[in-house]
Enzyme design. Structure first.
Site, PDB file in Angstrom:
ATOM      1  N   ILE A  91      39.251  48.656  33.956  1.00 58.15           N
ATOM      2  CA  ILE A  91      39.267  48.679  35.705  1.00 58.15           C
ATOM      3  C   ILE A  91      38.239  47.843  34.909  1.00 58.15           C
ATOM      4  CG2 ILE A  91      37.805  49.399  37.636  1.00 58.15           C
ATOM      5  CD1 ILE A  91      37.175  52.359  36.141  1.00 58.15           C
ATOM      6  N   ASP A  92      38.673  46.248  36.435  1.00 61.99           N
ATOM      7  CA  ASP A  92      38.238  44.814  36.644  1.00 61.99           C
ATOM      8  C   ASP A  92      37.521  45.064  38.224  1.00 61.99           C
ATOM      9  OD1 ASP A  92      38.292  42.625  36.160  1.00 61.99           O
ATOM     10  OD2 ASP A  92      38.758  42.063  37.732  1.00 61.99           O
ATOM     11  N   ASP A 111      40.212  39.282  31.820  1.00 59.57           N
ATOM     12  CA  ASP A 111      39.925  39.011  32.802  1.00 59.57           C
ATOM     13  C   ASP A 111      40.522  38.416  33.546  1.00 59.57           C
ATOM     14  OD1 ASP A 111      37.496  40.118  33.033  1.00 59.57           O
ATOM     15  OD2 ASP A 111      36.692  38.751  32.202  1.00 59.57           O
ATOM     16  N   GLU A 171      39.691  45.796  27.057  1.00 55.25           N
ATOM     17  CA  GLU A 171      38.132  45.483  27.762  1.00 55.25           C
ATOM     18  C   GLU A 171      36.589  46.148  26.714  1.00 55.25           C
ATOM     19  OE1 GLU A 171      36.218  45.351  30.950  1.00 55.25           O
ATOM     20  OE2 GLU A 171      34.344  44.170  30.625  1.00 55.25           O
ATOM     21  N   ASP A 199      42.240  45.173  31.483  1.00 51.17           N
ATOM     22  CA  ASP A 199      41.247  45.651  32.126  1.00 51.17           C
ATOM     23  C   ASP A 199      41.735  46.957  32.453  1.00 51.17           C
ATOM     24  OD1 ASP A 199      38.854  45.414  32.634  1.00 51.17           O
ATOM     25  OD2 ASP A 199      39.327  43.624  33.052  1.00 51.17           O
ATOM     26  N   THR A 216      34.908  47.323  37.195  1.00 51.37           N
ATOM     27  CA  THR A 216      33.802  48.508  37.486  1.00 51.37           C
ATOM     28  C   THR A 216      32.285  48.551  38.511  1.00 51.37           C
ATOM     29  OG1 THR A 216      34.816  48.194  35.268  1.00 51.37           O
ATOM     30  CG2 THR A 216      32.622  49.673  35.790  1.00 51.37           C
TER      31      THR A 216
HETATM   32  P1  2AM Z   1      34.886  44.144  34.422  1.00 51.32           P
HETATM   33  O1  2AM Z   1      34.631  45.310  35.946  1.00 51.32           O
HETATM   34  O2  2AM Z   1      36.336  44.147  34.033  1.00 51.32           O
HETATM   35  O3  2AM Z   1      33.622  44.015  34.094  1.00 51.32           O
HETATM   36  C1  2AM Z   1      33.209  39.647  38.975  1.00 51.32           C
HETATM   37  O4  2AM Z   1      32.506  38.141  38.452  1.00 51.32           O
HETATM   38  C2  2AM Z   1      34.158  39.466  37.044  1.00 51.32           C
HETATM   39  O5  2AM Z   1      33.288  39.486  35.421  1.00 51.32           O
HETATM   40  C3  2AM Z   1      34.729  41.117  37.467  1.00 51.32           C
HETATM   41  O6  2AM Z   1      36.314  40.566  37.501  1.00 51.32           O
HETATM   42  C4  2AM Z   1      33.939  41.884  36.088  1.00 51.32           C
HETATM   43  O7  2AM Z   1      35.146  42.711  35.721  1.00 51.32           O
HETATM   44  C5  2AM Z   1      33.791  41.016  35.251  1.00 51.32           C
HETATM   45  N1  2AM Z   1      33.113  40.818  34.369  1.00 51.32           N
HETATM   46  C6  2AM Z   1      32.033  41.862  34.162  1.00 51.32           C
HETATM   47  N2  2AM Z   1      31.539  41.749  33.285  1.00 51.32           N
HETATM   48  C7  2AM Z   1      31.586  41.345  32.530  1.00 51.32           C
HETATM   49  C8  2AM Z   1      31.031  40.358  31.364  1.00 51.32           C
HETATM   50  N3  2AM Z   1      30.081  41.143  30.467  1.00 51.32           N
HETATM   51  N4  2AM Z   1      31.803  39.321  30.599  1.00 51.32           N
HETATM   52  C9  2AM Z   1      32.713  38.780  31.591  1.00 51.32           C
HETATM   53  N5  2AM Z   1      33.360  39.092  32.751  1.00 51.32           N
HETATM   54  C10 2AM Z   1      32.365  40.238  33.146  1.00 51.32           C
HETATM   55 CA    CA Z   2      36.550  46.306  32.910  1.00 50.25          CA
END
Ligand code: 2AM
Ligand code: CA
Length: 279
Positions: free
Chosen positions: A101-102, A226, A72, A99, A104
Site C-alpha cells: 500500500i503506497d 515507493d 516494504e 509496495d 498508508t
Molecule cells: P507509504 O505509504 O508506502 O509508507 C508520502 O510522502 C510518501 O512517503 C508515500 O509514498 C509513503 O509511502 C512514503 N513513506 C511513508 N513512510 C515512509 C518512510 N518511513 N520512509 C520513506 N518513505 C515513506
Molecule cells: Ca507502503
C-alpha cells in the site's frame, strides 16, 4: 521439485497481482483492525499492508519461485535498514520490488489516494512497472522499451515547457530529518509554479507525471519501493527521472525528481538554489 505453472509473462503476472491486491485492500478500507507506527509516529502500518504484501508475494512466487523479492513490510523500518536491504539485492537477476500500500496514511484516514506498486528489475534495471489505484480503478502499466499505458491508452507526459506553467507535487517525508529540505523546496517553488499538490502517495504522483496530469514531482527520503514502478512509467511516457543532484535514476535513489523533461533543469536548479536537495 518445485511446481511452476506454464510461464506467464512478467507483465501479466504484475498486472494480475496488483489488481488482486488492490481489490483486497479496497475491501478493507475503513475496517482495518490494527494500527501501529514503525520508524516514527508518521510512519504507519496496518495488518492490511502486511496482508497485501503476503498476497502479492504468494502470487508472484507461484509463477517465479526463483526470483528475489523486496517488499516494504519485509524490511526493518528506517532509512539505513532500507538502504542496506536494497543494496543487498539490487543486482540480483530478477528482483520484484513491492509496495503493498503506497499511501498508508491515506488508507487509514479513508482518503482515496493510495495504490499498489509492483516493479520487476533485471540486474538492477526496471523492466516492468505497474501501479494500481483501486479507488479509481486505474491501472498504470509500463514495459521497458514498449511505452506506458493507463486504462489501455498510451500515456505521454505533459507538454508544458516552463516551471511557471507547471503543476507540481511533493510529499512530506515521514523521516522528519528531511523535513527542512522539503519546506525550503516548497517555499522556493510555490511562487514560481502554477501550484503544488501533496496527496500522499509517491507512486501515484509518479503515475500522474507519466499521465501528463502533473508536470513534475520531487520528494526527499523515499524508499526504492515507493519509486521503482513509477520511475519506469515516467520514462516510458517520455519523461525524466533523476535524483535531486541530477544523476540518473537507480534503485538506490531516495531523493527523487521526476518531470516531463522540459522543466527538469529548471526544477533541479530551483531545488539546489534553495538548498532543498536533501543531500
Ligand atoms: P507509504 O505509504 O508506502 O509508507 C508520502 O510522502 C510518501 O512517503 C508515500 O509514498 C509513503 O509511502 C512514503 N513513506 C511513508 N513512510 C515512509 C518512510 N518511513 N520512509 C520513506 N518513505 C515513506
Ligand atoms: Ca507502503
Amino acid at each position: 521439485m518445485v511446481y511452476t505453472p506454464g510461464r506467464k509473462s512478467f507483465t501479466a503476472v504484475a498486472i494480475n497481482t496488483a489488481a488482486k491486491a488492490g481489490e483486497w485492500i479496497l475491501s478493507k478500507l475503513g475496517n482495518y483492525s490494527s494500527l501501529k507506527t514503525k520508524y516514527s509516529p508518521h510512519d504507519l502500518v496496518t495488518e492490511v499492508d502486511q496482508g497485501s504484501e503476503k498476497l502479492i508475494r504468494r502470487l508472484i512466487q507461484t509463477h517465479f519461485p526463483e526470483h528475489s523479492f523486496l517488499g516494504e513490510e519485509g524490511v526493518e523500518p528506517g532509512p539505513e535498514a532500507s538502504a542496506k536491504a536494497v543494496e543487498s539485492v539490487m543486482n540480483d537477476e530478477y528482483l520484484w520490488i513491492i509496495d503493498p500500500i503506497d499511501g498508508t496514511t491515506n488508507f487509514v484516514h479513508g482518503f482515496p489516494f493510495f495504490s499498489v506498486s509492483i516493479a520487476l528489475a533485471y540486474r538492477g534495471e526496471i523492466i516492468v512497472g505497474v501501479i494500481y489505484d483501486p479507488s479509481r480503478d486505474e491501472l498504470f502499466v509500463a514495459e521497458k522499451g514498449k511505452g506506458a499505458y493507463v486504462r489501455g491508452r498510451r500515456m505521454q507526459v505533459a507538454p508544458q515547457q516552463k516551471l511557471s506553467e507547471s503543476l507540481l507535487a511533493t510529499g512530506f517525508p515521514p523521516n522528519r530529518d528531511a523535513l527542512g529540505s522539503n519546506i525550503k523546496g516548497i517555499q522556493a517553488l510555490v511562487p514560481k509554479v502554477r501550484n503544488i499538490r501533496s496527496a500522499g502517495s509517491a507512486a501515484l504522483h509518479l503515475a500522474y507525471v507519466a499521465a501528463g496530469r502533473l508536470n513534475g514531482f520531487w520528494e526527499i527520503g523515499l524508499n526504492a519501493w515507493d519509486i521503482a514502478a513509477g520511475a519506469l512509467l515516467v520514462q516510458e511516457s517520455g519523461g525524466l527521472v533523476t535524483d535531486t543532484a541530477g544523476n540518473p535514476y537507480t534503485l538506490a535513489v531516495r531523493n527523487v525528481v521526476a518531470s516531463n523533461g522540459h522543466i527538469h533543469d529548471e526544477l533541479l536548479s530551483e531545488l539546489s538554489a534553495a538548498n532543498a536537495t536533501g543531500q
